[in-house]
Design a protein around this motif. Structure first.
Motif, PDB file in Angstrom:
ATOM      1  N   MET A 256      12.075   9.184 -20.038  1.00 44.62           N
ATOM      2  CA  MET A 256      11.847   9.987 -18.846  1.00 44.62           C
ATOM      3  C   MET A 256      10.551   9.567 -18.149  1.00 44.62           C
ATOM      4  O   MET A 256       9.626   9.064 -18.782  1.00 44.62           O
ATOM      5  CB  MET A 256      11.802  11.462 -19.206  1.00 44.62           C
ATOM      6  N   PRO A 257      10.453   9.788 -16.831  1.00 49.22           N
ATOM      7  CA  PRO A 257       9.279   9.353 -16.066  1.00 49.22           C
ATOM      8  C   PRO A 257       7.963   9.960 -16.538  1.00 49.22           C
ATOM      9  O   PRO A 257       6.905   9.399 -16.257  1.00 49.22           O
ATOM     10  CB  PRO A 257       9.599   9.805 -14.634  1.00 49.22           C
ATOM     11  N   ASN A 258       7.999  11.095 -17.254  1.00 48.01           N
ATOM     12  CA  ASN A 258       6.741  11.678 -17.734  1.00 48.01           C
ATOM     13  C   ASN A 258       6.126  10.877 -18.878  1.00 48.01           C
ATOM     14  O   ASN A 258       4.985  11.137 -19.282  1.00 48.01           O
ATOM     15  CB  ASN A 258       6.934  13.143 -18.149  1.00 48.01           C
ATOM     16  N   LEU A 297      19.343   8.242 -16.196  1.00 47.57           N
ATOM     17  CA  LEU A 297      18.484   9.103 -15.392  1.00 47.57           C
ATOM     18  C   LEU A 297      18.294   8.487 -14.010  1.00 47.57           C
ATOM     19  O   LEU A 297      18.222   7.266 -13.863  1.00 47.57           O
ATOM     20  CB  LEU A 297      17.114   9.255 -16.053  1.00 47.57           C
ATOM     21  N   SER A 298      18.192   9.344 -12.991  1.00 41.42           N
ATOM     22  CA  SER A 298      17.814   8.850 -11.670  1.00 41.42           C
ATOM     23  C   SER A 298      16.381   8.343 -11.732  1.00 41.42           C
ATOM     24  O   SER A 298      15.616   8.682 -12.643  1.00 41.42           O
ATOM     25  CB  SER A 298      17.944   9.967 -10.636  1.00 41.42           C
ATOM     26  N   PHE A 299      15.999   7.508 -10.775  1.00 39.72           N
ATOM     27  CA  PHE A 299      14.671   6.899 -10.806  1.00 39.72           C
ATOM     28  C   PHE A 299      13.562   7.947 -10.827  1.00 39.72           C
ATOM     29  O   PHE A 299      12.509   7.716 -11.439  1.00 39.72           O
ATOM     30  CB  PHE A 299      14.488   5.957  -9.612  1.00 39.72           C
ATOM     31  N   ASP A 300      13.753   9.081 -10.167  1.00 39.78           N
ATOM     32  CA  ASP A 300      12.715  10.115 -10.165  1.00 39.78           C
ATOM     33  C   ASP A 300      12.817  11.042 -11.374  1.00 39.78           C
ATOM     34  O   ASP A 300      11.982  11.938 -11.549  1.00 39.78           O
ATOM     35  CB  ASP A 300      12.757  10.936  -8.871  1.00 39.78           C
ATOM     36  N   GLY A 301      13.847  10.833 -12.204  1.00 39.43           N
ATOM     37  CA  GLY A 301      13.984  11.610 -13.427  1.00 39.43           C
ATOM     38  C   GLY A 301      14.481  13.027 -13.251  1.00 39.43           C
ATOM     39  O   GLY A 301      14.514  13.805 -14.217  1.00 39.43           O
ATOM     40  N   TYR A 338      32.509   4.137 -16.867  1.00 34.39           N
ATOM     41  CA  TYR A 338      31.304   4.165 -17.696  1.00 34.39           C
ATOM     42  C   TYR A 338      30.080   3.942 -16.812  1.00 34.39           C
ATOM     43  O   TYR A 338      29.879   2.848 -16.276  1.00 34.39           O
ATOM     44  CB  TYR A 338      31.370   3.086 -18.779  1.00 34.39           C
ATOM     45  N   LEU A 339      29.249   4.969 -16.667  1.00 35.24           N
ATOM     46  CA  LEU A 339      28.100   4.922 -15.772  1.00 35.24           C
ATOM     47  C   LEU A 339      26.979   4.053 -16.354  1.00 35.24           C
ATOM     48  O   LEU A 339      26.710   4.096 -17.547  1.00 35.24           O
ATOM     49  CB  LEU A 339      27.566   6.336 -15.540  1.00 35.24           C
ATOM     50  N   HIS A 340      26.310   3.291 -15.461  1.00 37.91           N
ATOM     51  CA  HIS A 340      25.184   2.480 -15.921  1.00 37.91           C
ATOM     52  C   HIS A 340      23.980   2.509 -15.000  1.00 37.91           C
ATOM     53  O   HIS A 340      22.897   2.120 -15.435  1.00 37.91           O
ATOM     54  CB  HIS A 340      25.617   1.024 -16.141  1.00 37.91           C
ATOM     55  N   GLY A 341      24.115   2.951 -13.742  1.00 32.90           N
ATOM     56  CA  GLY A 341      22.940   2.882 -12.881  1.00 32.90           C
ATOM     57  C   GLY A 341      22.966   3.827 -11.698  1.00 32.90           C
ATOM     58  O   GLY A 341      24.028   4.166 -11.171  1.00 32.90           O
ATOM     59  N   TRP A 342      21.768   4.268 -11.306  1.00 35.40           N
ATOM     60  CA  TRP A 342      21.534   4.985 -10.051  1.00 35.40           C
ATOM     61  C   TRP A 342      20.812   4.041  -9.098  1.00 35.40           C
ATOM     62  O   TRP A 342      19.986   3.233  -9.530  1.00 35.40           O
ATOM     63  CB  TRP A 342      20.605   6.183 -10.261  1.00 35.40           C
ATOM     64  N   SER A 343      21.074   4.186  -7.799  1.00 29.58           N
ATOM     65  CA  SER A 343      20.254   3.489  -6.810  1.00 29.58           C
ATOM     66  C   SER A 343      18.909   4.214  -6.711  1.00 29.58           C
ATOM     67  O   SER A 343      18.818   5.417  -6.997  1.00 29.58           O
ATOM     68  CB  SER A 343      20.950   3.473  -5.445  1.00 29.58           C
TER      69      SER A 343
END
Length: 512
Positions: A256-258, A297-301, A338-343
């Motif tokens: 996670m981003p934290n 996770l999305s880039f911003d978490g 099968y999910l692998h990425g968020w923009s």
């Protein structure tokens, strides 16, 4: 019968507690091992200690040699039965006196100096070899490796066959093997050091020590599972730390981003892991309870994408949910997906889907909507992931008969290979600073191009995002499926989280 008075009884109790405390203190100083001592009639006593801060072992030892019909050296050991995989990074300290001083792994039938044994060893002059004594008191034999100056040493037993895998850190293993060596079911396994000079005490340091029990031939994939070690890897030094053990299968840690929390799946659920407290907590995913290891996770978490099996819809389905938990929203109408990425802008998801009898890369709006097919080559395309600037998608493809890493522009154009196909390479993950990719490499002799099974010898390899240069091995692992399926870089781009595997009876201690 004479009765003990109160003072005598207290003395006995205190003595017993002192002995127990001393034993516990001794064991705590030995890490995963249970005993140590000099083998043979050495002139200078050796020593062994464990540094819990740096997760390293230091041995000192003397002795004439480990050779001919008897041995003299210092040994740090534990007793084991069955098959095992022994791994370490070893280093002799200082210039030394004799060029044949040595460090490595050893397996012995007993602690007798004439015991049958086998050892994987690196000498002071760089000679790297597999040495063995077939029976008690017999002369030692040797198989020399083509590699010299190895500092990564692995010794594996399967039945009566022993395999040595050695490397200079950063490079793939070089392998030698000795078959038909019956040392007994229960043996001593451990680290050793010898000075090759009875008047000299030499020292060696061992790091990243791992003792794993591999899967048996009877294990049924996706029904039977080994235990899991959650590990943190420094990508610059290669130093590893086990931060959590789980007796069952946990897979694919996200960071996670934290920088303080990891997220992974296990038993169909999603868990967060507080690294400071060493505690896992189940995340609420509503009725979505068949989650696999393709969660991102999305880039911003703030958002979490899930892949969860729904038999009625054709298999894995993509969902999204706030990272705090809740009722997930279904994104793909059918599976397998099968999910692998968020923009980076959170507007688009990329996933691996089978829509036409072949697995390709697709994009879909994260709010739901029409899917866009991005790849069309025959053969499995998998593992798509956006770069932090959103311009490229990296993925792996078996289109040439070997699984390789590719990249393309975000619209699916300009596909190009990044790796050469020396191994079967899977799941490229881009560092948050956009400079590096880390990926999982399977050995061609162990798996087919379109397979990524559990419980194999695998590497984590790292390469500049440009694809220029030779990939560097940054971890030598017993794992595979679930090790690093999804993005797992730390926010500062200095570490990655991954899963290694072993039978529960041999789980590595958590390294505080």
């Amino acid at each position: 019968m004479k009765r003990l008075n109160v003072n005598s009884l207290l003395a006995v109790v205190c003595l017993t507690l002192a002995i127990r405390t001393n034993l516990l203190a001794q064991n705590s100083k030995l890490g995963v091992f249970t005993g140590h001592g000099d083998i043979g009639a050495v002139l200078k006593p050796g020593s062994a200690s464990y540094d819990p801060q740096n997760h390293t072992y230091e041995l000192a030892g003397s002795g004439y040699n480990v050779w001919f019909d008897h041995d003299e050296f210092h040994y740090l050991w534990k007793q084991m039965k069955g098959d095992f995989i022994l791994y370490t990074r070893a280093e002799l300290l200082g210039k030394g006196v004799d060029p044949h001083r040595k460090v490595g792994w050893m397996v012995r039938s007993s602690l007798d100096p004439k015991s049958a044994h086998i050892n994987a060893v690196t000498h002071g002059d760089g000679l790297t070899s597999l040495q063995y004594r077939k029976t008690t008191g017999a002369n030692t034999e040797e198989v020399r490796s083509k590699l010299t100056h190895a500092d990564v040493i692995q010794l594996e037993r399967k039945g009566n066959t022993y395999t040595m895998r050695v490397a200079k850190f950063g490079e793939p293993f070089v392998t030698e093997q000795v078959a038909d060596l019956p040392l007994g079911d229960e043996v001593y396994v451990g680290l050793f050091i010898g000075s090759h000079n009875k008047d000299v005490l030499e020292k060696g340091v061992f790091r990243d020590v791992r003792i794993s029990v591999p899967a048996t031939d009877a294990l049924v994939p996706y029904r039977d599972y080994l235990a899991s070690n959650l590990e943190i890897l420094d990508v610059t030094t290669g130093n590893r730390q086990v931060i959590f053990n789980h007796p069952k299968s946990i897979q694919a840690p996200n960071w996670m981003p934290n920088g303080k929390t990891l997220l992974y799946n296990g038993d169909g659920n999603i868990y967060t892991f507080n690294m400071a407290k060493g505690q896992q907590t189940q995340l609420n995913t509503g009725e979505v309870k068949n989650n696999n290891n393709d969660h991102v996770l999305s880039f911003d978490g703030k958002m979490l994408g899930l892949s969860s099996g729904v038999k009625e819809l054709g298999g894995s389905i993509v969902y999204t949910v706030p990272v705090t938990g809740g009722n997930p929203k279904q994104i793909t109408p059918k599976g397998p997906s099968y999910l692998h990425g968020w923009s980076p802008d959170k507007k688009t998801l990329v996933f691996t889907g089978s829509r036409n009898g072949d697995y390709d890369i697709y994009s879909v709006p994260s709010a739901g909507g029409p899917e866009v097919r991005l790849t069309e080559a025959k053969g499995l395309d998998d593992g798509p992931e956006y770069t932090p600037d959103g311009k490229y998608i990296y993925f792996n493809s078996a289109r040439t008969g070997t699984m390789q890493i590719y990249r393309m522009k975000a619209d699916g154009s300009e596909e190009e290979a990044i790796t050469s196909g020396e191994f079967h390479d899977w799941f490229p993950h881009i560092s948050p600073d956009g400079k590096w990719i880390v990926f999982l490499s399977f050995l061609k002799e162990e798996v087919k191009a379109d397979e990524h099974p559990f419980y194999k010898h695998v590497y984590l390899r790292m390469l500049p995002i440009s694809g220029q240069g030779q990939p560097k091995v940054i971890a030598y692992i017993y794992g595979g499926q679930g090790t690093i399926n999804t993005p797992s870089w730390s926010p500062d781009s200095k570490r990655v989280a991954f899963i290694s595997n072993t039978a529960e009876s041999s789980m590595s201690p958590v390294e505080k």
